[in-house]
Design an enzyme around this catalytic site. Structure first.
Site: not given
Ligand SMILES: [Zn+2]
Length: 337
Positions: A29, A43, A104, A168
């Site tokens: 992102h 995040e 992430h 993640e």
């Protein structure tokens, strides 16, 4: 021909020995895309911080020749900017990266969803091997729910030429997970976990740069703190430049690791004058000492201590310790009287 081969071998050996691994770290992102949002965090910020820490560790590991590997760390983004998914893969491919590691954090409407998971495109192969190591190191580092090693057809995994993984970290929407994500100390642990994973992936013994070299030239100090009445409970004994321990109800203490050589111990307890003694620690040996504390306001030690202290010195111990033994002998006599 043989000479040519030998010449080539000589040229190649050092090149292999100093192989530089090019790792692209991909912070998910960024910019207008915050990624998952929850518990007051975004995040994009969390993963950028872990990414920058991981990059710093790779650089430090490269600079530190005592262990670890030699790396070039490249980032798809190093600040809060938007990078398209295609742009991330293209960057890695243009750089000729050896590995691509995307970072992430998860998010979910149900805040009970939690844990750590790592993805690769295929279930087996080089990417999956790196994926399994990232997952194992992160579960070990954070001790959160292990959601397992998974496969997914994510664009950055599919379109990147280098073996690629997508990790993640945890769920930004879960309070327990978010406590890890929100802590700089924990984010550093996550970066170290990634470092250990890539090291192990390249068959390099896990090594965190900047740690002090192993100190094996040490001995143990075992001691007893007493006053004129007997053992002193709860006295603090500090090894200069080392451990601080507290005596138990028997007045005893142990400092398991003290560097070999002359060491200084300071013993203190409420109501007593602080006592400093010197101890000579031998490598891989136990040195036993007794420290006598004198109540504050009691005054100087009696006159006859000097004579006994001289006797103590003949054992080869330091004069300070000799004085301690002399005092100990004195008080032991008094206790028995
Ligand atoms: Zn994400």
């Amino acid at each position: 021909m043989l000479r040519l081969l030998i010449a080539l071998a000589v040229l190649l050996v050092p090149a292999i020995g100093h192989a530089q691994v090019k790792v692209v770290i991909d912070a998910g992102h960024g910019g207008s895309d915050p990624g998952g949002v929850g518990t007051g965090m975004q995040e994009k910020n969390v993963v950028l911080d872990v990414t920058n820490r991981f990059k710093a560790l790779l650089a430090a590991d490269t600079a530190d020749t005592r262990g670890g590997g030699t790396w070039t760390a490249l980032l798809t983004r190093s600040n809060d900017t938007f990078v398209s998914l295609a742009g991330r893969s293209a960057y890695s491919n243009n750089q000729g990266a050896d590995r691509f590691m995307s970072i992430h954090a998860n998010a979910f409407g149900d805040t009970s969803a939690n844990g750590i998971e790592t993805f690769s495109l295929a279930a087996t192969g080089t990417s999956a091997q790196l994926r399994n190591l990232v997952q194992a190191e992160m579960v070990s580092a954070w001790a959160l729910t292990n959601r397992g090693n998974k496969t997914a057809n994510f664009a950055v995994l599919r379109d990147t030429a280098a073996p690629a993984v997508l990790h993640e970290l945890a769920f930004i929407t879960n309070p327990t997970d978010a406590a890890k994500l929100g802590s700089p100390v924990e984010r550093q642990k996550a970066a170290v976990a990634h470092l250990r994973a890539i090291q192990r992936h390249y068959n390099i013994a896990p090594y965190v740069p900047g740690n002090p070299p192993p100190q094996d030239d040490t001995g143990e100090i075992a001691g007893l703190v007493v006053d004129s009445a007997g053992p002193v409970l709860g006295a603090t004994v500090k090894l200069e430049g080392g451990a601080t321990v507290v005596t138990g109800s028997d007045g005893r203490f142990v400092i398991a690791e003290a560097a070999a050589g002359m060491q200084t111990l300071t013993a203190s307890a409420d109501g007593y004058a602080t006592q400093t003694v010197e101890v000579t620690v031998a490598s891989a040996a136990r040195e036993e000492i007794e420290i006598v504390l004198v109540r504050e306001g009691v005054g100087d030690a009696p006159d006859d201590v000097n004579g006994e202290a001289t006797g103590g010195c003949t054992t080869g111990r330091g004069a300070g310790l000799g004085l301690v033994f002399a005092l100990a002998a004195l008080f032991t006599r008094r206790r028995r009287a």
